[in-house]
Design an enzyme around this catalytic site. Structure first.
Site, mmCIF file in Angstrom:
data_model
loop_
_atom_site.group_PDB
_atom_site.id
_atom_site.type_symbol
_atom_site.label_atom_id
_atom_site.label_comp_id
_atom_site.label_asym_id
_atom_site.label_seq_id
_atom_site.Cartn_x
_atom_site.Cartn_y
_atom_site.Cartn_z
ATOM 1 N N TYR A 1 1.158 -0.991 0.022
ATOM 2 C CA TYR A 1 0.120 0.369 -0.311
ATOM 3 C C TYR A 1 1.080 1.284 -0.160
ATOM 4 O O TYR A 1 0.499 2.610 -0.862
ATOM 5 C CB TYR A 1 -1.051 0.054 1.241
ATOM 6 N N LYS B 1 2.028 4.343 -3.281
ATOM 7 C CA LYS B 1 1.394 5.492 -2.809
ATOM 8 C C LYS B 1 2.894 5.850 -2.665
ATOM 9 O O LYS B 1 2.019 7.575 -3.890
ATOM 10 C CB LYS B 1 1.187 5.590 -1.916
#
Length: 492
Positions: free
Chosen positions: A236, A240
């Site tokens: 994640y 990002k």
């Protein structure tokens, strides 16, 4: 409401992605409630056609309790007028031109849109690498390329996460990423290479005729291994971070604001306190504890948990748009959190949760109150593994032995317990970087923005509050957040 900000949104045309996500909904509700004179709000939703996009907007956004204040304030007639300005669009940020098929609509949007707000993301810590790359890394680049074609484009506001910093301790500044930088100086990060690696792996798996389940697991494993190779704790935050790099590298003269919230919690005050949807990072821990299912947890009692109510994040977004729109060439990063100005530790949160559930216990299936114990908090992974071995793994080995000797005894009990222990260990490993986090997020840029807000004369009621110093943690956790969580859990 801070009147200049309200005036700024009058007659503006805005595109918001990530609807009907939690933060995007709160941001949308705020805009409609404080400035019903907005010109148009295009909302990008993942759906097959206009009809299904409208249906998703109605059921997953408008009919939610979050919008009850807006519905009551406007009344049916005015609400219909305001909703004519809202245009749900079927699309997908992982596709060029956001997946819009209607060329006339596309041209119209490029001619009209002034502000682009990208909230779309996948937030699974161990997301499939192909999915994480397409949504969190190349998705923002597709949004940026779309924004560059907007003739009147004044600003792209992109929502990231404060945890792109990885597991760094100390004071963490609001600084941008350089293209290709890593967190551990382990070689150079080449985003195109990451994409090629992922495609190659996917091709291999399909050639081997792996099942969908095997492909999904291999893609998850690949994401985690690539993240840890370059110094990030999970897929994640790694994907990002790469998304931020692409935005910074390709933005040219388009003003860019990156909002980095910490752990987002229920509404603090607007449109009313305690509204939440979905169990976020720490919420599942609170609920499991209240249900009596959490006897032991890996955490450092002195570790600062950076929590921030969702309406404060939305308010910071509104303020940032009003301040930065049209400022050619600027790129600004804002940490929106509480660890710097008003920290709360894991130990304090645990005490407040224990007090709450002791005083107001949840009710079990048999109708009797669930009694919670204080629980065991272990501060290192080795302590936690030792505890799990003594408490569960050794008895499990005995059960395995019984299963071998007496295969007809107790059916699949061993497999069931073994699966649950593996799942618990995996979750603890995923959450470890956050419950043992030693960083404090500097918010000097955000503080300067808060000071600007205070300079703006408040001519009408309401506020753009996003100062964490205004949070009384004991009151918020026990009277707002946990009751809001319980309401959500009971309704779902």
């Amino acid at each position: 409401m801070d009147s200049k900000c309200v005036q700024f949104f009058q007659n503006k045309t805005i595109l918001v992605t990530g609807v009907p996500g939690f933060l995007a909904k709160v941001f949308l509700e705020k805009i409609l409630r404080v400035q019903p004179d907005v010109k148009r709000l295009y909302l990008l939703l993942r759906s097959t056609d206009n009809e299904s996009a409208m249906e998703r907007f109605r059921t997953e956004v408008l009919e939610k309790d979050l919008f009850r204040v807006l519905r009551n304030d406007l009344g049916d007639a005015n609400l219909k007028i305001v909703l004519k300005k809202v245009v749900p669009i079927p699309g997908d940020i992982s596709v060029v031109n956001l997946g819009l098929k209607d060329s006339d609509l596309l041209q119209h949007m490029w001619n009209e849109i002034e502000i682009i707000v990208n909230v779309a993301a996948t937030t699974n810590f161990d997301e499939r690498y192909d999915v994480g790359l397409s949504i969190n890394t190349f998705g923002p680049l597709n949004v940026l390329n779309f924004a560059k074609k907007c003739v009147k484009g004044q600003l792209l506001l992109h929502v990231s996460t404060a945890y792109v910093c990885g597991e760094k301790p100390g004071i963490l500044p609001e600084k941008t990423f350089k293209m290709g930088e890593t967190l551990n100086s382990n070689g150079k990060l080449v985003i195109e290479t990451e994409m090629e690696l992922m495609k190659q792996k996917l091709k291999e798996l399909q050639k081997q005729e792996c099942s969908e389940e095997e492909i999904a697991q291999s893609m998850k494993d690949l994401g985690m291994s690539r993240a840890t190779l370059h110094g990030w704790p999970n897929t994640y935050v790694f994907t990002k971070s790469m998304g931020e790099m692409l935005l910074g590298n390709h933005r040219e003269n388009l003003p860019l604001v990156i909002i980095r919230p910490t752990m987002i919690t229920s509404t603090f005050s607007e449109p009313f306190p305690g509204w939440i949807e979905g169990l976020r990072t720490i919420d599942s821990v609170i609920v499991a504890y209240g249900k009596g299912r959490l006897k032991c947890f890996l955490a450092d009692s002195n570790s600062v948990l950076d929590l921030i109510p969702v309406d404060m994040v939305a308010n910071a977004m509104v303020m940032a748009v009003a301040i930065h729109a049209g400022k050619s060439g600027s790129q600004d990063v804002y940490h929106v959190g509480s660890s710097c100005k008003n920290p709360i530790t894991f130990g304090q949160l645990h005490d407040l949760a224990a007090r709450y559930f002791t005083k107001s216990p949840l009710v079990g299936r048999d109708g009797s109150p669930i009694i919670v114990s204080k629980g065991t908090i272990l501060s290192t992974m080795s302590q936690f593994s030792f505890y799990m071995t003594l408490r569960y793994k050794l008895p499990l080995q005995m059960l395995r032995l019984i299963n071998i000797v007496y295969p007809w005894w107790n059916g699949n009990k061993y497999k069931d317990i073994d699966r649950k222990i593996k799942l618990a260990m995996r979750l603890v490993d995923l959450y470890r970087p956050y419950v043992l986090f030693k960083g404090i997020f500097d918010d000097m840029n955000t503080e300067r923005m808060r000071l600007k807000r205070q300079d703006i004369n408040k001519e009408i009621s309401g506020s753009l509050e996003f100062d964490p110093k205004s949070i009384d943690w004991e009151d918020y956790i026990t009277n707002i957040h946990i009751p809001g969580l319980i309401t959500y859990v009971l309704q779902n």
